[in-house]
Design an enzyme around this catalytic site. Structure first.
Site: not given
Length: 410
Positions: A399-401
Site C-alpha cells: 500500500r505504501c508503494m
C-alpha cells in the site's frame, strides 16, 4: 472512465490506474551515517529492489491496472521552461544548503540539465563534487563539510518509492501532503507541480483538499477512503491532530458527498508511523489489523457542524465505529500474526498489515509474512504474495508503494 483520471471512492474498488516510483540511484546514495536522517533502517541493494518492484508492477498490470511512474511525469513537465524554473526555485528555497552563494551555482547547474537529467538530479540529489567543474570562489563549507565523497548540496529522496505518502486521491481531487520530516518535503512539492502541470491531470482543474504548504502535517499513509461517504484519517507520528481537523473541514466543504471523517489516534511510534502500517481494508466488511494496537487506539467520528466547525462523537472502539459509519451489521477485524503475539509483532515490523487491495477481497501483500497471509486466506481473502527482501528495508509495504488514481466505484 472517459477522460477522468481521478476516482477514488473506496480502498477496495477494482484498481484501474496507479502511480508508483521505480527505486533508482537515490537508493545508492544512502550511507550508514545518513540512515537515520533518510528514515531507513539498513542499506538496500538496488538491483534486487528494482527486480522486486518490477515484479510488483507486473502483477498490477496483469490484474488490469494502468501503471504510471512519477519519475516519467516529472521529466515530462520539466520540458517546459517556466515549469522547470519555478520548480528549481522552489527546491532551492526549501533546500538546507550552503547559503545564497552556493544556491546560485546549484540553480545554474540544475538549469543547465536537460529534462531527463534534471528529473534524475531532483530525485537522486546533487553531490558537492558535481559542482566542482564550475568556476567559483570557495566557501567555508567546501573545507569543513566537503572532504567525504558523499556530501550533498541537494539531498537524495530514497523514500520516494513510497508513493502513498506525498499525495492521496480522494474522490476526484488530491490531498497534497504537508510532510512531517524535512527529508521528504520535496516529494510533495514535486507531486503538486505534476498535478498542476501534467496533461494527465488536465481535466482535474487542480482540485485539492490539502496543500504541502499547510503548517500542520498530514501524510497520505494516514488517509483511508473507506466508502464514498466515509474517510478515515490517522493521528500519528507523521500526521498532526490539527491537520486532521483541517482536512476534514476541507472535505466536508468540497461537496463530495463525504459525510463522516473517522479520526483514529495511534501511538506516536516509529513502528506505527502511519495508520496504514497497522490497519488496512481488504474487503467490504473486512480489515487486517495489528492486534497489539487495538487497546491503544482512540477513535472519534467527525461530522460537519457548519462551514467552520465540526461535531465530534467519541467511539467506544474502532470496530464499533467502523460498523456504525459504514452501516454494516458486522465488521471482521482480522488480526495479523494468526493469533500469535510474537509472530504479529515480527510481521508487523515487516508490514504485514500494509496490504494493497486491487479488488474487493483481493490483495497484494509481502510473501514473507506467512502467518498473517494464512489468516487472511482463512477469512476468504485472495492474497497475491510478492518478494520483498529489499523493498521492506524502507519500512513500507504494497500500500505504501502505490498512489491509486482510479478505482471502479461500487
Amino acid at each position: 472512465m472517459g477522460d477522468k483520471n481521478l476516482n477514488i471512492e473506496s480502498e477496495i474498488g477494482k484498481l484501474k490506474k496507479v502511480l508508483v516510483h521505480r527505486p533508482g540511484r537515490e537508493l545508492e546514495r544512502i550511507v550508514p551515517d545518513s540512515l537515520k536522517e533518510l528514515l531507513f533502517e539498513d542499506i538496500p541493494w538496488l538491483k534486487r529492489m528494482q527486480e522486486e518492484h518490477d515484479a510488483f508492477a507486473a502483477i498490477l498490470k496483469r490484474r488490469g491496472a494502468e501503471v504510471y511512474y512519477v519519475e516519467d511525469l516529472l521529466k515530462d513537465i520539466l520540458k517546459e521552461t517556466s515549469v522547470r524554473e519555478k520548480l528549481i526555485n522552489e527546491v532551492i528555497d526549501q533546500n538546507p544548503s550552503s547559503g545564497n552563494y552556493i544556491d546560485g551555482f546549484l540553480s545554474e547547474y540544475l538549469m543547465s540539465l536537460n529534462s531527463e537529467d534534471l528529473g534524475e538530479a531532483l530525485i537522486a540529489g546533487v553531490l558537492q563534487k558535481e559542482l566542482n567543474h564550475m568556476e567559483r570562489h570557495r566557501v567555508l563549507t567546501d573545507y569543513l563539510k566537503g572532504p567525504e565523497p558523499y556530501a550533498f548540496y541537494l539531498n537524495p529522496l530514497p523514500n520516494l518509492y513510497f508513493m502513498r505518502d506525498p499525495a492521496v486521491t480522494i474522490h476526484d481531487g488530491l490531498s497534497i501532503s504537508a510532510m512531517a520530516t524535512r527529508t521528504r518535503k520535496r516529494e510533495s512539492r514535486y507531486m503538486s507541480a505534476i498535478y498542476e502541470n501534467h496533461p494527465l491531470f488536465a481535466t482535474c482543474e487542480n482540485k485539492t483538499f490539502y496543500q504541502d504548504t499547510n503548517f500542520f502535517s498530514v501524510e497520505g499513509g494516514d488517509i483511508l477512503v473507506l466508502s464514498p461517504k466515509v474517510v478515515a484519517v490517522g493521528c500519528s507520528e507523521r500526521t498532526a491532530v490539527q491537520g486532521v481537523e483541517e482536512l476534514a473541514k476541507n472535505l466536508f466543504n468540497a461537496d463530495l458527498g463525504i459525510e463522516k471523517v473517522l479520526a483514529v489516534k495511534i501511538p506516536n511510534n516509529r513502528a506505527f508511523m502511519h495508520l496504514d502500517t497497522v490497519f488496512t481494508m481488504v474487503d467490504y466488511d473486512k480489515f487486517i489489523v495489528y492486534p497489539g494496537i487495538l487497546e491503544q487506539i482512540e477513535t472519534v467520528v467527525m461530522t460537519p457542524g457548519g462551514k467552520d466547525y465540526l461535531l465530534y462523537e467519541w467511539a467506544d472502539s474502532l470496530k464499533e465505529a467502523l460498523k456504525s459509519v459504514l452501516e454494516l451489521p458486522a465488521i471482521n477485524l482480522i488480526e495479523s500474526g494468526g493469533g500469535n503475539p510474537v509472530a504479529a509483532a515480527r510481521e508487523q515490523w515487516n508490514d504485514s498489515t500494509n496490504t494493497l487491495a486491487i479488488a474487493p477481497g483481493v490483495i497484494v501483500a509481502y510473501e514473507r509474512n506467512e502467518r498473517s497471509n494464512e489468516v487472511l486466506c482463512d477469512n476468504g481473502i485472495e492474497v497475491i504474495g510478492i518478494e520483498a527482501s529489499e523493498l521492506v528495508r524502507g519500512r513500507g509495504g504494497p500500500r505504501c508503494m502505490t498512489m491509486p488514481l482510479y478505482r471502479d466505484s461500487f
